[in-house]
Scaffold this active site. Structure first.
Site, mmCIF file in Angstrom:
data_model
loop_
_atom_site.group_PDB
_atom_site.id
_atom_site.type_symbol
_atom_site.label_atom_id
_atom_site.label_comp_id
_atom_site.label_asym_id
_atom_site.label_seq_id
_atom_site.Cartn_x
_atom_site.Cartn_y
_atom_site.Cartn_z
ATOM 1 N N ASP A 149 47.366 21.926 47.577
ATOM 2 C CA ASP A 149 46.463 21.514 46.497
ATOM 3 C C ASP A 149 46.482 22.448 45.282
ATOM 4 O OD1 ASP A 149 45.359 23.654 47.780
ATOM 5 O OD2 ASP A 149 43.419 22.752 48.206
ATOM 6 N N HIS A 150 46.839 23.716 45.499
ATOM 7 C CA HIS A 150 46.714 24.674 44.400
ATOM 8 C C HIS A 150 47.930 24.710 43.474
ATOM 9 C CE1 HIS A 150 43.235 26.139 46.541
ATOM 10 N NE2 HIS A 150 43.025 27.085 45.657
ATOM 11 N N ARG A 206 33.964 28.384 39.034
ATOM 12 C CA ARG A 206 34.174 29.701 38.419
ATOM 13 C C ARG A 206 34.476 29.569 36.947
ATOM 14 N NH1 ARG A 206 37.238 32.052 43.592
ATOM 15 N NH2 ARG A 206 35.268 32.545 44.622
ATOM 16 N N ASP A 236 40.444 30.660 51.845
ATOM 17 C CA ASP A 236 39.994 30.307 50.508
ATOM 18 C C ASP A 236 38.500 30.612 50.466
ATOM 19 O OD1 ASP A 236 40.968 28.366 48.031
ATOM 20 O OD2 ASP A 236 38.809 28.390 48.388
ATOM 21 N N ARG A 248 42.264 35.681 47.927
ATOM 22 C CA ARG A 248 43.696 35.995 47.887
ATOM 23 C C ARG A 248 43.964 37.445 48.284
ATOM 24 N NH1 ARG A 248 43.246 35.164 41.404
ATOM 25 N NH2 ARG A 248 42.294 33.279 42.210
ATOM 26 N N SER A 258 38.088 35.313 44.590
ATOM 27 C CA SER A 258 39.012 34.665 45.515
ATOM 28 C C SER A 258 39.225 35.441 46.810
ATOM 29 C CB SER A 258 40.343 34.516 44.791
ATOM 30 O OG SER A 258 41.396 34.345 45.685
HETATM 31 C C1 MIC Z 1 39.788 30.120 43.675
HETATM 32 O O1 MIC Z 1 38.985 29.204 43.552
HETATM 33 O O2 MIC Z 1 39.702 31.213 43.082
HETATM 34 C C2 MIC Z 1 40.957 29.923 44.635
HETATM 35 C C3 MIC Z 1 42.173 29.812 43.830
HETATM 36 O O3 MIC Z 1 40.773 28.730 45.348
HETATM 37 C C4 MIC Z 1 41.012 31.118 45.577
HETATM 38 C C5 MIC Z 1 42.183 31.114 46.485
HETATM 39 C C6 MIC Z 1 43.455 31.627 45.872
HETATM 40 O O4 MIC Z 1 43.427 32.555 45.094
HETATM 41 O O5 MIC Z 1 44.511 31.096 46.240
HETATM 42 C C7 MIC Z 1 39.759 31.300 46.427
HETATM 43 O O6 MIC Z 1 38.715 30.833 46.072
HETATM 44 O O7 MIC Z 1 39.830 31.982 47.470
HETATM 45 FE FE1 SF4 Z 2 40.727 24.749 44.198
HETATM 46 FE FE2 SF4 Z 2 39.404 27.075 44.359
HETATM 47 FE FE3 SF4 Z 2 39.031 25.404 42.315
HETATM 48 FE FE4 SF4 Z 2 38.149 24.746 44.667
HETATM 49 S S1 SF4 Z 2 37.433 26.483 43.452
HETATM 50 S S2 SF4 Z 2 39.246 23.401 43.248
HETATM 51 S S3 SF4 Z 2 39.730 25.573 46.023
HETATM 52 S S4 SF4 Z 2 40.903 26.504 42.821
#
Ligand code: MIC
Ligand code: SF4
Length: 759
Positions: free
Chosen positions: A97-98, A450, A162, A647, A645
């Site tokens: 999805d990302h 975010r 995640d 990550r 995140s």
């Molecule tokens: C996000 O919303 O910041 C992400 C991208 O979903 C991250 C995961 C990632 O960095 O791959 C998260 O929320 O953990």
């Molecule tokens: Fe994807 Fe993270 Fe955004 Fe949710 S908050 S849509 S998991 S990037």
């Protein structure tokens, strides 16, 4: 989708008895959080439920499931491949999805993404096939929505790579975001460790009405608790107001609980959850949960007298809750709608709204889309067009297929909305935004989670605000941030003054959900012969080399790499967007290390002084120079370092490039664990004001490592450029097992050694 009903039957058969045992051991009524956590204690753990200290003790748990998304799964699975297991020990899934970039619209964007990321998707698909992991193809949907529709169940414990994994709390599951190394442990059949969380009770009374929606509950909670107020805590929602919310509304609240640093959030089982289980084809699960319904929520005594059982209690009256808009640059800057226009004027934020974006994992349910579509439909009938660009991201193929079938998407189309692929897209910077002038200060509003600087489009001039999909839709129609749909009117294309009525929507499609191809791929029954290819010359994927073990001495003579000032999220440490393509290649992605962090001495980003030459250079470059010279280094940070995140790249990159110590005023939970897992020293100033003592050209020693023990502080000797020295006390939260990770050079080295011992 290969959900194991038999496992669930057994789980529920023992549930009541297990809860009774825990209640007896604690000798008091239980919160739902305690019921779930304490019935999932790891079998070998000798923790006594009654003695566990919240916010203090580390506890071993046995999760029921693991979920991974494509951007984090690569590293999680590269680590798992070293664990020496033929298949995963608990049911696990991967969701693509990302990695899908939003540009022109769903169909073309998806085709392009599949093409561009072929190597990575093939890797994830073959590893999943080999190790018994369910694989959800690109286009199937965003991990959290797909989990909610297929796998989440009341009373379960899940971890996911995640930070928004807590979404499943909307179906009464404790679901916690973790780094890939934690997922690797659980898939390898090991216990999963968590600091016993504090429990914050959120009492919701009353009922939402008009323009207010579930999103406004969490926007308000974020304003109350701030981005670090939920650290090491689980939020348990209860009260008549909680029961009045749909399951997907509850999920929205739990999902965005990540923004206050909460370990997770949860709601007790109720008829709205049963309704969702039935509505998404899980009648059997609903029948089983109904049979033990009263045990899948907190004990009545707890909710009758919450202050006696929760560590903190927050009261919110939904009858009076106003829609909120949060931002810019941080999700906890909460403005009630009635005060927002004035705030925009006073702060000089651009009032013209360039883009409105709805969807993401937080707000992509049938209910969200139908409520927003009702506003779009009225706008069209009142001869209004969206004045801003306007995008819609459905959360899953099931939602998309159903909303299209029910004619909802055409309402967006009629006012100029563009439907994007069922993926993260702009939410994670996967957005080819066309802007006339990137230097111009501009505003966007999203229903995402975010809004850190540069997150969506990489542009520091973009002011991103967060609101419910309904409010985003109304503001996109107005093209103006200061528009209040509850009180203001608009001029339509025929010059008449019109107003927008309150949104109307349905939690469920009247004709039921439908999908032609859900995008699921089951793993091979026997994966032994499946080959996983990682091309040695690939710039997207790289097998991992073990990190070196601790050398057995204090760490001395380390230069300061950077003293980061203010907010330093995982986006600042390891940016997403264009860098997502290197998530499976540690050396390549390390070139983004800390490039977004603000240098406290110069106010600039990605420019630090190289102590060897005196010249300023990019952070990764300077660090590579230290590494080449055989010097470890130190990164200094402020409060809530590593917010955001899950990550683990934000921990692995400094580890790979030779940073030895991250020393901050305070850490965000997932990031602190990720650092420990990778064998880094994650330390905090015993005296927060000591942050100010660190000078740009300092050399630093960390002392006391031979006596590194739980609960015992370490020391740092600072040597300034003029030769003067100071000693500071450094705190840490390592337990014995985590100290062993540090000594071994990372937790994976221990698993590797165990795997080698067994073979
Ligand atoms: C996000 O919303 O910041 C992400 C991208 O979903 C991250 C995961 C990632 O960095 O791959 C998260 O929320 O953990
Ligand atoms: Fe994807 Fe993270 Fe955004 Fe949710 S908050 S849509 S998991 S990037």
């Amino acid at each position: 989708m290969t959900f194991d009903l038999e496992m669930l039957r057994q789980h529920y058969a023992q549930w009541t008895q297990r809860c009774d045992d825990v209640r007896q051991s604690c000798n008091r009524p239980l919160t739902l959080t305690e019921k779930i956590l304490l019935t999932h204690l790891w079998s070998d753990s000798n923790a006594s439920p009654a003695q566990l200290r919240r916010g203090v003790d580390y506890v071993d748990f046995a999760p029921d499931r693991v979920a991974m998304q494509d951007a984090t799964a690569q590293m999680a699975l590269l680590q798992f491949m070293q664990a020496g297991r033929p298949s995963v020990a608990v049911p696990s899934t991967v969701h693509c999805d990302h990695l899908i970039q939003a540009k022109a619209g769903a169909a073309t964007d998806l085709r392009e993404a599949v093409d561009k990321n072929k190597e990575v998707f093939d890797f994830l698909s073959s590893v999943s096939d080999k190790y018994g992991i369910g694989f959800w193809k690109p286009g199937a949907g965003i991990i959290h929505q797909v989990i909610l529709e297929n796998y989440a169940f009341p009373g379960g414990l899940m971890i996911g790579t995640d930070s928004h994994t807590p979404n499943a709390g909307g179906l009464g599951m404790i679901a916690i975001g973790v780094g890939g190394a934690d997922a690797c442990d659980v898939m390898a059949g090991l216990a999963w460790e968590l600091k016993m969380p504090r429990i914050i009770g959120v009492h919701l009374r009353g009922k939402l009405s008009g323009w207010a929606s579930a999103k406004d509950v969490i926007l308000k909670v974020a304003g109350i608790l701030t981005v670090k107020g939920g650290t090491d805590a689980i939020l348990e929602y209860f009260g008549d107001g909680a029961q009045s919310l749909s399951a997907t509304g509850k999920s929205t609240i739990c999902n965005m609980g990540a923004e206050i640093g909460a370990t997770t959030s949860i709601f007790g089982y109720d008829h709205r959850m049963a309704e969702y289980l039935r509505g998404t084809g899980r009648k059997d699960v609903a029948t089983m949960t109904d049979a033990i319904a009263s045990h899948l929520t907190g004990d009545p005594e707890v909710y009758a007298n919450p202050t006696a059982y929760f560590d903190q209690v927050i009261e919110i009256n939904l009858d009076e809750l106003e829609p909120h808009i949060n931002g810019p640059f941080t999700p906890d800057l909460a403005w009630p709608l009635s005060q927002f226009a004035q705030a925009v004027r006073e702060h000089g934020w651009p009032a013209q709204l360039d883009v409105g974006l709805i969807g993401s994992c937080t707000n992509s349910s049938y209910e969200d889309i139908s409520r927003s579509a009702s506003i779009a439909a009225q706008a069209a009938s009142k001869k209004l067009k969206a004045q801003s660009e306007f995008t819609i991201t459905p959360g899953s193929e099931m939602v998309r297929y159903t909303v299209e079938r029910d004619g909802l998407l055409k309402h967006f189309d009629a006012i100029g909305g563009v439907v994007l692929a069922n993926a993260c897209g702009p939410c994670i910077g996967q957005w080819a935004r066309h802007s006339d002038d990137p230097q111009r200060k501009n505003s966007i509003i999203t229903s995402f989670n975010r809004n850190f600087a540069k997150r969506n489009d990489g542009n520091p001039n973009t002011h991103a605000f967060v609101a419910s999909p309904e409010i985003v839709t109304a503001l996109a129609i107005a093209g103006d941030l200061t528009f209040n749909p509850m009180t203001d009117s608009l001029i339509n294309t025929e010059g008449f003054e019109v107003t927008l009525d309150e949104p109307q929507g349905l939690a469920f499609p009247p004709k039921g959900f439908e999908v032609a191809d859900s995008g699921y791929q089951a793993p091979a029954i026997d994966g032994a012969s499946v080959k996983v290819h990682v091309h040695p010359d690939s710039d997207r994927l790289q097998l991992l080399d073990p990190f070196a073990a601790w050398e057995g001495t204090d760490l001395t003579g380390m230069p300061l790499l950077i003293k980061a000032q203010g907010k330093c999220t995982t986006d600042h440490i390891s940016m997403a967007g264009p860098w997502l393509k290197y998530r499976g290649h540690l050396d390549n992605i390390s070139n983004n290390m800390l490039i977004g962090a603000v240098n406290a001495y110069t106010g600039q980003t990605n420019s630090v002084r190289n102590q060897l030459t005196g010249a300023y250079g990019a952070v990764p470059e300077v660090q590579r120079a230290y590494k080449a010279a055989g010097l470890g280094s130190v990164v200094v940070g402020d409060e809530n370092y590593g917010e955001g995140s899950s990550r683990e790249h934000a921990a692995m990159e400094p580890r790979h490039l030779g940073v030895r110590v991250i020393l901050v005023r305070s850490f965000a939970r997932i990031h602190e664990t990720n650092l420990k897992k990778q064998g880094m020293l994650a330390l905090t100033f015993a005296n927060k004001a000591d942050y100010d003592l660190i000078q740009e050209n300092d050399r630093m020693d960390v002392l006391g490592l031979n006596e590194f023990r739980p609960g015992q502080a370490l020391r740092m000797r600072l040597t300034h450029e003029d030769g003067s020295a100071k000693e500071l006390q450094l705190n840490h939260s390592y337990n014995e097992a985590q100290i062993a990770w540090f000594r071994a050079g990372g937790a994976l080295n221990i698993i590797r050694a165990q795997a080698a011992g067994h073979s």
